[in-house]
Motif scaffolding. Structure first.
Motif, mmCIF file in Angstrom:
data_model
loop_
_atom_site.group_PDB
_atom_site.id
_atom_site.type_symbol
_atom_site.label_atom_id
_atom_site.label_comp_id
_atom_site.label_asym_id
_atom_site.label_seq_id
_atom_site.Cartn_x
_atom_site.Cartn_y
_atom_site.Cartn_z
ATOM 1 N N GLU A 18 0.793 -1.582 0.076
ATOM 2 C CA GLU A 18 -0.036 0.048 0.561
ATOM 3 C C GLU A 18 1.212 1.090 0.239
ATOM 4 N N SER A 24 2.143 1.454 -3.574
ATOM 5 C CA SER A 24 1.548 2.441 -4.796
ATOM 6 C C SER A 24 0.711 4.092 -3.819
ATOM 7 N N HIS A 25 1.062 3.807 -2.677
ATOM 8 C CA HIS A 25 0.461 4.885 -2.656
ATOM 9 C C HIS A 25 1.801 6.254 -2.760
ATOM 10 N N THR A 39 5.000 0.962 -8.798
ATOM 11 C CA THR A 39 4.373 -0.838 -8.615
ATOM 12 C C THR A 39 5.767 -1.658 -9.160
ATOM 13 N N ALA A 42 4.498 3.933 -11.612
ATOM 14 C CA ALA A 42 3.031 3.565 -12.523
ATOM 15 C C ALA A 42 3.157 4.282 -13.599
#
Ligand code: MG
Length: 204
Positions: free
Chosen positions: A84, A87-88, A92, A156
């Motif tokens: 998490e 991602s935050h 990735t 990402a």
């Protein structure tokens, strides 16, 4: 390409009468790894590698060892928190390479199972997950399990973000169409027409 690496390391002592868990799997062995949580040395090293890749601290800063909430906790919880945070931060996971160092049990017969389990936990294809194991030759550390883990992460892709935004817009348009049809059928409200590239206008 905006890429980073992260490194994690962990060690736990063997203790009789404790279930042995490595890589989110229970292993048949007379001793397990002592720890406040389930002592999963592999998942702890991976968690620290992921947190380290985006400079988000370490496992102890999120899950203090003295906190009763994490007594005997499944270490997959720690790993999920790290994912998490990754991602935050807008990154990735690309791949993982990990090396376990322990005298026993032999990892090679179940290395494939551990690899599949870890790939599942990381939501990665299995060919992006490497789990190796060595014995601690010359270290006099047969009562300890250690693990080293390295991850590569990348920012990402913008097109992935754009796709998710366009999906939201499309969903909103579909919802508007449904509401308009409903209002039109119930109240006789005029429908809008949308000209490609132009503003919406009412039919009068
Ligand atoms: Mg640990």
């Amino acid at each position: 390409m905006d890429s980073r690496i992260g490194f994690g390391w962990d060690s736990h002592a063997f203790k009789p009468g404790v279930p042995l868990r490595i890589g989110g799997m229970g292993l048949d062995h007379p001793e397990g790894l002592a720890g406040h949580s389930d002592g999963d040395v592999l998942l702890h090293a991976i968690t620290d590698a992921i947190l380290g890749s985006v400079a988000a601290g370490d496992i102890g800063s999120f899950f203090p060892p003295g906190d009763p909430r994490w007594k005997n906790a499944d270490s997959a919880i720690f790993l999920n928190l790290a994912l998490e945070e990754l991602s935050h931060a807008g990154y990735t996971l690309v791949n993982l390479d990990a090396t376990l160092v322990l005298a026993a049990p032999k990892i090679s017969p179940i290395a494939g199972d551990i690899r599949a389990r870890v790939a599942d936990l990381l939501n990665l294809p299995i060919d992006r997950v490497s789990i190796k194991a060595k014995t601690p030759e010359g270290l006099n550390l047969d009562h300890v399990a250690q693990c080293h883990a390295v991850v590569l992460v990348e920012r990402a892709q913008p097109e992935e973000k754009l796709k998710s935004i366009s999906d939201v817009i499309e969903s909103q348009r579909q919802l508007e169409d449904v509401v308009e049809d409903l209002l039109s059928s119930v109240h006789g409200f005029p429908k809008r027409i949308v000209k490609p590239g132009f503003d919406t206008e009412d039919i009068t």
